[in-house]
Write a protein that holds these residues in place. Structure first.
Motif, PDB file in Angstrom:
ATOM      1  N   ILE A 293      35.132  21.206  43.625  1.00 25.35           N
ATOM      2  CA  ILE A 293      35.520  20.415  44.798  1.00 25.35           C
ATOM      3  C   ILE A 293      35.758  18.977  44.346  1.00 25.35           C
ATOM      4  O   ILE A 293      34.943  18.399  43.617  1.00 25.35           O
ATOM      5  N   LEU A 294      36.884  18.415  44.760  1.00 25.82           N
ATOM      6  CA  LEU A 294      37.225  17.032  44.438  1.00 25.82           C
ATOM      7  C   LEU A 294      36.964  16.177  45.674  1.00 25.82           C
ATOM      8  O   LEU A 294      37.432  16.504  46.770  1.00 25.82           O
TER       9      LEU A 294
ATOM     10  N   GLU B 246      23.034  21.773  46.333  1.00 23.93           N
ATOM     11  CA  GLU B 246      23.399  23.176  46.168  1.00 23.93           C
ATOM     12  C   GLU B 246      24.006  23.467  44.789  1.00 23.93           C
ATOM     13  O   GLU B 246      24.382  24.602  44.510  1.00 23.93           O
ATOM     14  N   ARG B 247      24.108  22.428  43.946  1.00 27.92           N
ATOM     15  CA  ARG B 247      24.669  22.562  42.600  1.00 27.92           C
ATOM     16  C   ARG B 247      26.087  23.147  42.619  1.00 27.92           C
ATOM     17  O   ARG B 247      26.466  23.965  41.771  1.00 27.92           O
ATOM     18  N   ILE B 248      26.854  22.739  43.596  1.00 23.42           N
ATOM     19  CA  ILE B 248      28.247  23.155  43.695  1.00 23.42           C
ATOM     20  C   ILE B 248      29.082  22.246  42.806  1.00 23.42           C
ATOM     21  O   ILE B 248      28.936  21.021  42.862  1.00 23.42           O
ATOM     22  N   PRO B 249      29.946  22.781  41.961  1.00 20.42           N
ATOM     23  CA  PRO B 249      30.757  21.936  41.070  1.00 20.42           C
ATOM     24  C   PRO B 249      31.567  20.911  41.859  1.00 20.42           C
ATOM     25  O   PRO B 249      32.333  21.274  42.758  1.00 20.42           O
ATOM     26  N   VAL B 250      31.392  19.648  41.527  1.00 16.12           N
ATOM     27  CA  VAL B 250      32.059  18.589  42.264  1.00 16.12           C
ATOM     28  C   VAL B 250      32.392  17.436  41.318  1.00 16.12           C
ATOM     29  O   VAL B 250      31.595  17.101  40.440  1.00 16.12           O
ATOM     30  N   ILE B 251      33.580  16.874  41.486  1.00 14.37           N
ATOM     31  CA  ILE B 251      33.959  15.683  40.731  1.00 14.37           C
ATOM     32  C   ILE B 251      34.549  14.671  41.711  1.00 14.37           C
ATOM     33  O   ILE B 251      34.983  15.031  42.812  1.00 14.37           O
ATOM     34  N   GLY B 252      34.568  13.406  41.304  1.00 14.02           N
ATOM     35  CA  GLY B 252      35.049  12.357  42.184  1.00 14.02           C
ATOM     36  C   GLY B 252      36.324  11.714  41.684  1.00 14.02           C
ATOM     37  O   GLY B 252      36.651  11.771  40.502  1.00 14.02           O
TER      38      GLY B 252
END
Length: 449
Positions: free
Chosen positions: A171-172, A188-194
């Motif tokens: 998720i961006l 939730e340790r969901i892959p996320v980048i900013g």
């Protein structure tokens, strides 16, 4: 608009703005008829409707008087705290009596049907009403694409966890962004980048590169009246984001929770420029009406519907609240209240801008001038200690929020700022609050130096 409705709205506005105080006698029916240039029957009809809404009451052989509201004797100026931190609507603007009427009307219309658990998609008649309502914002959808939710946060959580057709997992998110959603993704340790977003906008070349290489499931954005920046994307930026989403098969989750708080030219959402069904549109009604309503809507591409409903699983909103909202929208009350609250907030934003212009003559703060919404970013000098500044302001009775909370924990390209909200800041307090902030910033800079 019918004449009696104009009179009704004008008197309500004068009551809300304090020009007709609690307990004050209204002009007689004959005098009001001369004032408004209409018949006495038209005025009588407006007064009768105001009486039904418990806004005024009549005394035989005396006239009509404004209903005294609880706590109305306590002037807002007596409250010494200047609250620039709260994001929920001003309680003085809540449409208590209108919504009470809608609750009663919903009970009369739907009776025992409102006391069932309901369908996971939401009350069918409300969803059809929302189709027409959303079309006014250039969000065109079928009723089966509209899912009623208990606010936007539950919708974001479902979208973050469910699989998407593009089979991507990251998720961006804009940085800064909605803090509660950021904390959920991290917990939730969901892959996320900013990706950095500033008052000037977003680097679309960087966005395209992340779409191309980042295996992005969806890009979460607030295209209008961003929290915490307060700014909106330009029309060109919205169009290009929609094109990039289509080109790289990346979905856009557009959080348009402040959609009704302004009338900027070309203010259509990204959804309006989506020609390949790559945008999920989210709208909240709680930010306009009152937080306790806990109602929002998700408009989904048909390719996501089945999976989304499997993850939602059950109805999570009150049938009675949904029925009342349907009545509130269909009888025009929502549109009227939207205009009222938008004008109130626009006035407060203008007062904030004027106060900044008067007191920020040394240019200590970088402030983007926004005209609508509720948020403004006060960007600070790097030499100011943010935590100490907030403590000193709190000691002076000025409440603000640090910009730090609106970033992912590992995002390094942070700006140092305060998020200022005018949602609950009273008009007569804004000047003093802005002056106090600038004084404390100057003090903090000098102490550091």
């Amino acid at each position: 608009m019918k004449k009696y409705v104009e009179i009704l709205s004008d008197i309500e506005q004068q009551i809300n703005e304090g020009r007709f105080a609690s307990g004050q006698k209204l002009p007689s029916v004959r005098n009001a008829a001369r004032m408004y240039g209409c018949s006495v029957n038209t005025v009588s009809r407006a007064y009768m409707e105001l009486e039904k809404r418990h806004a005024i009451y009549s005394i035989a052989q005396s006239g009509y008087y404004v209903v005294e509201k609880p706590g109305s004797r306590h002037n807002a100026t007596e409250c010494k705290t200047i609250d620039f931190s709260a994001s929920s609507p001003d309680p003085s603007l809540f449409p208590y009596l209108d919504f009470q009427h809608c609750l009663n009307k919903a009970l009369d219309t739907y009776k025992y049907d409102l006391f069932t658990c309901g369908d996971a998609t939401g009350l069918e008649t409300l969803r059809h009403t929302l189709v027409s309502h959303l079309a006014g914002d250039q969000v065109f959808a079928k009723a089966n694409q509209v899912i009623v939710m208990s606010g936007i946060q539950p919708a974001l959580e479902i979208l973050a966890k469910m699989p998407f057709p593009n089979e991507n997992s990251t998720i961006l998110v804009e940085q800064p962004s909605y803090d509660i959603f950021l904390r959920f993704l991290e917990a939730e340790r969901i892959p996320v980048i900013g990706i950095a977003r500033t008052a000037s906008g977003i680097d679309l070349r960087e966005l395209e590169e992340k779409f191309r290489q980042g295996k992005i499931k969806f890009f979460y954005t607030m295209s209008r009246y961003h929290s915490p920046l307060g700014t909106s994307y330009s029309v060109d930026e919205r169009k290009r984001i929609a094109r990039l989403a289509s080109k790289y098969d990346v979905y856009v989750v557009e959080d348009d929770y402040m959609a009704d708080l302004g009338e900027e030219p070309g203010s259509d959402p990204i959804y309006a420029y989506d020609h390949t069904s790559h945008v999920v549109y989210l709208k909240s009604f709680s930010k306009i009406i009152f937080p306790g309503l806990r109602l929002g809507a998700a408009v989904l591409p048909e390719t996501l519907l089945e999976t989304y409903l499997e993850h939602k699983g059950y109805a999570d909103t009150s049938q009675l609240s949904q029925g009342a909202l349907e009545v509130y929208i269909k009888n025009g009350m929502y549109e009227r209240h939207k205009r009222k609250i938008a004008s109130q907030y626009a006035l407060r934003i203008q007062m904030l801008n004027d106060a900044v212009q008067r007191h920020n003559d040394a240019g200590l703060l970088e402030i983007t001038k926004v005209q609508f919404g509720v948020y403004v970013q006060f960007k600070l000098p790097q030499t100011v200690n943010l935590e100490r500044l907030i403590e000193r302001l709190a000691a002076r009775g000025i409440l603000v929020l640090s910009g730090k909370r609106f970033y992912l924990s590992d995002f390094l390209e942070r700006e140092k700022f305060l998020r200022i909200s005018i949602a609950r800041a009273q008009q007569e307090q804004i000047e003093e609050g802005v002056k106090g902030i600038i004084e404390e910033v100057r003090r903090g800079r000098n102490q550091t130096g």
